[in-house]
Design a protein around this motif. Structure first.
Motif, PDB file in Angstrom:
ATOM      1  N   SER A   2       0.827  -1.198   0.000  1.00  0.00           N
ATOM      2  CA  SER A   2       0.000   0.000   0.000  1.00  0.00           C
ATOM      3  C   SER A   2       0.866   1.255   0.000  1.00  0.00           C
ATOM      4  O   SER A   2       1.901   1.311   0.651  1.00  0.00           O
ATOM      5  CB  SER A   2      -0.883  -0.028   1.242  1.00  0.00           C
ATOM      6  OG  SER A   2      -1.373   1.262   1.510  1.00  0.00           O
ATOM      7  N   ARG A   3       0.424   2.256  -0.746  1.00  0.00           N
ATOM      8  CA  ARG A   3       1.143   3.520  -0.740  1.00  0.00           C
ATOM      9  C   ARG A   3       0.539   4.491   0.276  1.00  0.00           C
ATOM     10  O   ARG A   3       0.840   5.675   0.261  1.00  0.00           O
ATOM     11  CB  ARG A   3       1.140   4.126  -2.147  1.00  0.00           C
ATOM     12  CG  ARG A   3       2.098   3.402  -3.097  1.00  0.00           C
ATOM     13  CD  ARG A   3       2.067   4.018  -4.482  1.00  0.00           C
ATOM     14  NE  ARG A   3       0.791   3.773  -5.139  1.00  0.00           N
ATOM     15  CZ  ARG A   3      -0.073   4.742  -5.477  1.00  0.00           C
ATOM     16  NH1 ARG A   3       0.195   5.990  -5.213  1.00  0.00           N
ATOM     17  NH2 ARG A   3      -1.204   4.434  -6.079  1.00  0.00           N
ATOM     18  N   ASP A   4      -0.334   3.953   1.117  1.00  0.00           N
ATOM     19  CA  ASP A   4      -0.928   4.819   2.133  1.00  0.00           C
ATOM     20  C   ASP A   4       0.143   5.369   3.059  1.00  0.00           C
ATOM     21  O   ASP A   4       1.132   4.711   3.342  1.00  0.00           O
ATOM     22  CB  ASP A   4      -1.925   4.018   2.995  1.00  0.00           C
ATOM     23  CG  ASP A   4      -3.249   3.801   2.282  1.00  0.00           C
ATOM     24  OD1 ASP A   4      -3.644   4.691   1.514  1.00  0.00           O
ATOM     25  OD2 ASP A   4      -3.864   2.743   2.501  1.00  0.00           O
ATOM     26  N   TRP A   5      -0.116   6.550   3.579  1.00  0.00           N
ATOM     27  CA  TRP A   5       0.735   7.083   4.644  1.00  0.00           C
ATOM     28  C   TRP A   5       0.620   6.168   5.850  1.00  0.00           C
ATOM     29  O   TRP A   5      -0.400   5.500   6.037  1.00  0.00           O
ATOM     30  CB  TRP A   5       0.237   8.476   5.023  1.00  0.00           C
ATOM     31  CG  TRP A   5       0.692   9.552   4.102  1.00  0.00           C
ATOM     32  CD1 TRP A   5       1.792   9.548   3.297  1.00  0.00           C
ATOM     33  CD2 TRP A   5       0.052  10.823   3.901  1.00  0.00           C
ATOM     34  NE1 TRP A   5       1.876  10.739   2.612  1.00  0.00           N
ATOM     35  CE2 TRP A   5       0.835  11.537   2.962  1.00  0.00           C
ATOM     36  CE3 TRP A   5      -1.082  11.427   4.435  1.00  0.00           C
ATOM     37  CZ2 TRP A   5       0.506  12.818   2.541  1.00  0.00           C
ATOM     38  CZ3 TRP A   5      -1.413  12.704   4.016  1.00  0.00           C
ATOM     39  CH2 TRP A   5      -0.618  13.391   3.077  1.00  0.00           C
ATOM     40  N   LEU A   7      -0.101   4.651   9.485  1.00  0.00           N
ATOM     41  CA  LEU A   7      -1.266   4.807  10.357  1.00  0.00           C
ATOM     42  C   LEU A   7      -0.793   5.183  11.759  1.00  0.00           C
ATOM     43  O   LEU A   7       0.193   4.635  12.265  1.00  0.00           O
ATOM     44  CB  LEU A   7      -2.037   3.482  10.386  1.00  0.00           C
ATOM     45  CG  LEU A   7      -3.441   3.513  10.955  1.00  0.00           C
ATOM     46  CD1 LEU A   7      -4.363   4.362  10.083  1.00  0.00           C
ATOM     47  CD2 LEU A   7      -4.003   2.091  11.061  1.00  0.00           C
ATOM     48  N   HIS A  27      -4.157   8.639   9.071  1.00  0.00           N
ATOM     49  CA  HIS A  27      -2.966   8.434   8.252  1.00  0.00           C
ATOM     50  C   HIS A  27      -2.221   9.752   8.171  1.00  0.00           C
ATOM     51  O   HIS A  27      -2.843  10.808   7.992  1.00  0.00           O
ATOM     52  CB  HIS A  27      -3.359   8.022   6.828  1.00  0.00           C
ATOM     53  CG  HIS A  27      -3.828   6.608   6.731  1.00  0.00           C
ATOM     54  ND1 HIS A  27      -2.964   5.550   6.646  1.00  0.00           N
ATOM     55  CD2 HIS A  27      -5.068   6.076   6.726  1.00  0.00           C
ATOM     56  CE1 HIS A  27      -3.653   4.427   6.575  1.00  0.00           C
ATOM     57  NE2 HIS A  27      -4.944   4.715   6.628  1.00  0.00           N
ATOM     58  N   PRO A  29       2.007  11.420   7.035  1.00  0.00           N
ATOM     59  CA  PRO A  29       3.382  11.113   6.653  1.00  0.00           C
ATOM     60  C   PRO A  29       4.361  11.291   7.810  1.00  0.00           C
ATOM     61  O   PRO A  29       5.397  10.630   7.847  1.00  0.00           O
ATOM     62  CB  PRO A  29       3.680  12.116   5.539  1.00  0.00           C
ATOM     63  CG  PRO A  29       2.722  13.251   5.762  1.00  0.00           C
ATOM     64  CD  PRO A  29       1.510  12.645   6.396  1.00  0.00           C
TER      65      PRO A  29
ATOM     66  N   GLU B 102     -10.389  -0.285   8.083  1.00  0.00           N
ATOM     67  CA  GLU B 102      -8.975  -0.692   8.014  1.00  0.00           C
ATOM     68  C   GLU B 102      -8.600  -1.668   9.120  1.00  0.00           C
ATOM     69  O   GLU B 102      -7.692  -2.466   8.953  1.00  0.00           O
ATOM     70  CB  GLU B 102      -8.078   0.553   8.079  1.00  0.00           C
ATOM     71  CG  GLU B 102      -8.099   1.338   6.777  1.00  0.00           C
ATOM     72  CD  GLU B 102      -7.293   2.632   6.879  1.00  0.00           C
ATOM     73  OE1 GLU B 102      -7.916   3.676   7.133  1.00  0.00           O
ATOM     74  OE2 GLU B 102      -6.063   2.582   6.736  1.00  0.00           O
ATOM     75  N   SER B 107      -7.294  -1.722   2.973  1.00  0.00           N
ATOM     76  CA  SER B 107      -6.392  -0.565   2.991  1.00  0.00           C
ATOM     77  C   SER B 107      -7.139   0.663   2.504  1.00  0.00           C
ATOM     78  O   SER B 107      -8.068   0.573   1.701  1.00  0.00           O
ATOM     79  CB  SER B 107      -5.135  -0.817   2.156  1.00  0.00           C
ATOM     80  OG  SER B 107      -5.368  -0.469   0.809  1.00  0.00           O
ATOM     81  N   ARG B 108      -6.724   1.812   3.000  1.00  0.00           N
ATOM     82  CA  ARG B 108      -7.361   3.066   2.617  1.00  0.00           C
ATOM     83  C   ARG B 108      -7.257   3.251   1.101  1.00  0.00           C
ATOM     84  O   ARG B 108      -8.218   3.639   0.441  1.00  0.00           O
ATOM     85  CB  ARG B 108      -6.671   4.220   3.348  1.00  0.00           C
ATOM     86  CG  ARG B 108      -7.266   5.581   3.080  1.00  0.00           C
ATOM     87  CD  ARG B 108      -8.565   5.792   3.817  1.00  0.00           C
ATOM     88  NE  ARG B 108      -8.410   5.693   5.252  1.00  0.00           N
ATOM     89  CZ  ARG B 108      -8.296   6.735   6.090  1.00  0.00           C
ATOM     90  NH1 ARG B 108      -8.342   7.945   5.619  1.00  0.00           N
ATOM     91  NH2 ARG B 108      -8.171   6.545   7.383  1.00  0.00           N
ATOM     92  N   GLU B 109      -6.078   2.943   0.598  1.00  0.00           N
ATOM     93  CA  GLU B 109      -5.835   3.130  -0.828  1.00  0.00           C
ATOM     94  C   GLU B 109      -6.802   2.305  -1.682  1.00  0.00           C
ATOM     95  O   GLU B 109      -7.400   2.809  -2.633  1.00  0.00           O
ATOM     96  CB  GLU B 109      -4.386   2.728  -1.131  1.00  0.00           C
ATOM     97  CG  GLU B 109      -3.955   3.066  -2.519  1.00  0.00           C
ATOM     98  CD  GLU B 109      -2.614   2.425  -2.864  1.00  0.00           C
ATOM     99  OE1 GLU B 109      -2.183   1.493  -2.148  1.00  0.00           O
ATOM    100  OE2 GLU B 109      -2.012   2.862  -3.840  1.00  0.00           O
ATOM    101  N   ALA B 314       3.842  16.938   1.305  1.00  0.00           N
ATOM    102  CA  ALA B 314       3.959  16.399   2.662  1.00  0.00           C
ATOM    103  C   ALA B 314       4.967  15.255   2.689  1.00  0.00           C
ATOM    104  O   ALA B 314       5.778  15.140   3.616  1.00  0.00           O
ATOM    105  CB  ALA B 314       2.594  15.927   3.161  1.00  0.00           C
ATOM    106  N   ASP B 315       4.933  14.425   1.651  1.00  0.00           N
ATOM    107  CA  ASP B 315       5.897  13.323   1.557  1.00  0.00           C
ATOM    108  C   ASP B 315       7.322  13.859   1.437  1.00  0.00           C
ATOM    109  O   ASP B 315       8.247  13.371   2.094  1.00  0.00           O
ATOM    110  CB  ASP B 315       5.601  12.466   0.315  1.00  0.00           C
ATOM    111  CG  ASP B 315       4.555  11.404   0.606  1.00  0.00           C
ATOM    112  OD1 ASP B 315       4.468  10.975   1.776  1.00  0.00           O
ATOM    113  OD2 ASP B 315       3.840  11.002  -0.332  1.00  0.00           O
ATOM    114  N   GLU B 318       8.565  15.200   4.679  1.00  0.00           N
ATOM    115  CA  GLU B 318       8.895  14.125   5.610  1.00  0.00           C
ATOM    116  C   GLU B 318      10.247  13.515   5.263  1.00  0.00           C
ATOM    117  O   GLU B 318      11.086  13.268   6.129  1.00  0.00           O
ATOM    118  CB  GLU B 318       7.779  13.064   5.593  1.00  0.00           C
ATOM    119  CG  GLU B 318       7.857  12.019   6.678  1.00  0.00           C
ATOM    120  CD  GLU B 318       8.780  10.860   6.331  1.00  0.00           C
ATOM    121  OE1 GLU B 318       9.310  10.232   7.270  1.00  0.00           O
ATOM    122  OE2 GLU B 318       8.995  10.587   5.119  1.00  0.00           O
TER     123      GLU B 318
END
Lengths: 94, 328
Positions: A2-5, A7, A27, A29, B102, B107-109, B314-315, B318
């Motif tokens: 998953s590319r999700d940030w 949790l 979620h 970063p 979740e 997954s959220r995605e 944001a990425d 970080e």
């Protein structure tokens, strides 16, 4: 993958004198944004005076499938409770 | 809301599951215990919940769109502030629910992708247009009112994270209903034209609102299973009846008429009888033939794509901070 940030679990102290309590997750970063998102998601109505955010993967939990052996030892120890003991009716303040 | 089963497919092939675990699970649910994320649960229970909770989440998110249309056109600063707060709440409700889903391994995605690609279902109600300001009143009063009716029993649904999300949602939702009713009340007490606008919105939103409770009990294939697992607490028809019974007096109080000539108090039943619901329309909207279905998903995708730079920034921030910490 998953590319999700990552949790984060969110804990809120409702007011001074109370402990933080788990309210949900977000979620984000990084830690700063986790707290910011937690504020927007979980405190829109003055629900708290303090926020903790913890990476979900950093939480270690007991296994519910092992609840028997895990918590059974306390089950047989009723003498840990005051009600186990007999006190005469005429004895007070104890 | 928005918890009616919209996909009728089998909730997954029944793999052979250890009988003792299944039995212990069924006993816990029957005893009204809550099931928590790390507890053993049948695969079909997990799948049913993921589908229901994610559809519920999608509905909250898509639900922001018809009302969001009116934020810039709200008739006063007070109404604008209120509507902004309401729409922000709906976003929050979506997030509580995605988080709950979740905990079951979705997954959220994947969920966002299912919504944006049109695979996921959401409440049919949001595929109707909001034509006038009175629609914002009708939505708050009726759509949120129906949602509350549906969500209150879900505070005791058997899956802990879903139940807890519902507690938060219900707490916030009653302001939504009241602000909507207030809009209708003010319009109804206004000029003849304003009152006609309120009545027109009520005429258009009434039937879709009572369809929100889902198909009638005799045509709701997954209901029995969901009731046994205490995912669902009340039948579609019971909740619909309850909603109609309380709404009649609310409409009367502000001089509006519910657009159903067959609506009449039935002394023997102790409930209002109501006219036949056009289920053909309901299923057409479920199939994605609602007047705004395409527009809604297009708007969601645009919001997601237009926001990509924020997520990327944001990425990047970080990554930069992490590199700086490593260097230090």
């Amino acid at each position: 993958m998953s590319r999700d940030w990552p949790l984060w679990e969110v804990f809120i102290r409702a007011k001074g004198g109370l402990s933080h309590k788990h309210v949900g997750s977000v979620h984000a970063p990084d830690a700063t944004l986790a707290v910011r998102h937690a504020r927007d998601t979980y405190t829109r109505r003055m629900e708290g005076v303090s926020i903790w955010a913890v990476r979900s993967t950093d939480i270690v939990a007991s296994d519910p499938a092992q609840n028997g052996p895990m918590f059974e030892p306390a089950e047989s120890k009723v003498y840990r409770h005051p009600t186990f003991y007999v006190v005469p009716d005429n004895v007070t303040h104890i | 809301m928005y918890t009616t089963e919209l996909q009728k497919s089998d909730p997954g092939a029944r793999a052979v599951e250890p009988a003792d675990l299944v039995e212990a699970f069924e006993a816990r649910v029957a005893a009204d215990e809550f099931i928590e994320p790390k507890d053993w649960m049948p695969e079909a229970y997990r799948k049913t919940l993921i589908r229901q909770i994610s559809q519920h989440a999608h509905s909250e998110i898509v639900g922001m769109l018809p009302e969001g249309n009116w934020i810039t056109r709200a008739p006063s600063l007070r109404r604008k502030a209120v509507l902004l707060a309401k729409v922000q709440d709906e976003g929050g409700h979506g997030l509580y629910l995605y988080s709950a889903a979740e905990t079951l391994g979705a997954s959220r995605e994947e969920m966002i992708d299912a919504l944006h690609s049109g695979r996921a279902k959401y409440s049919t109600i949001f595929n109707y247009p909001t034509l006038t300001w009175a629609d914002i009143g009708a939505i708050g009063w009726l759509v949120d009112g129906a949602a509350i009716m549906n969500q209150v029993p879900l505070q005791r649904t058997s899956y802990g994270p879903y139940a807890r999300a519902m507690v938060k949602v219900c707490k916030e939702e009653s302001f939504h209903q009241r602000q909507g009713y207030e809009i209708m009340m003010v319009l109804s007490a206004g000029t003849a034209e304003q009152k006609a606008m309120a009545q027109d919105a009520l005429n258009r939103w009434w039937w879709p609102s009572i369809m929100m409770f889902g198909p009638p009990d005799d045509n709701s294939p997954n209901s029995a299973q969901s009731m046994r697992w205490r995912i669902k607490r009340d039948s579609n028809d019971d909740l619909r009846q309850k909603f109609i019974d309380v709404t009649v007096a609310q409409a009367e109080a502000i001089g509006l008429t519910l657009p159903d000539p067959d609506l009449v108090w039935n002394e023997a039943r102790g409930h209002y009888d109501y006219g036949a619901i056009d289920w053909e329309e309901f299923f057409a909207v479920v199939r994605g033939e609602g007047p705004c279905a395409k527009e809604r998903i297009t708007a969601r995708r645009k919001a997601w794509d237009d926001g990509a730079w924020v997520r990327e920034a944001a990425d990047a921030h970080e990554a930069k901070q992490r590199a700086a910490r490593r260097a230090a």
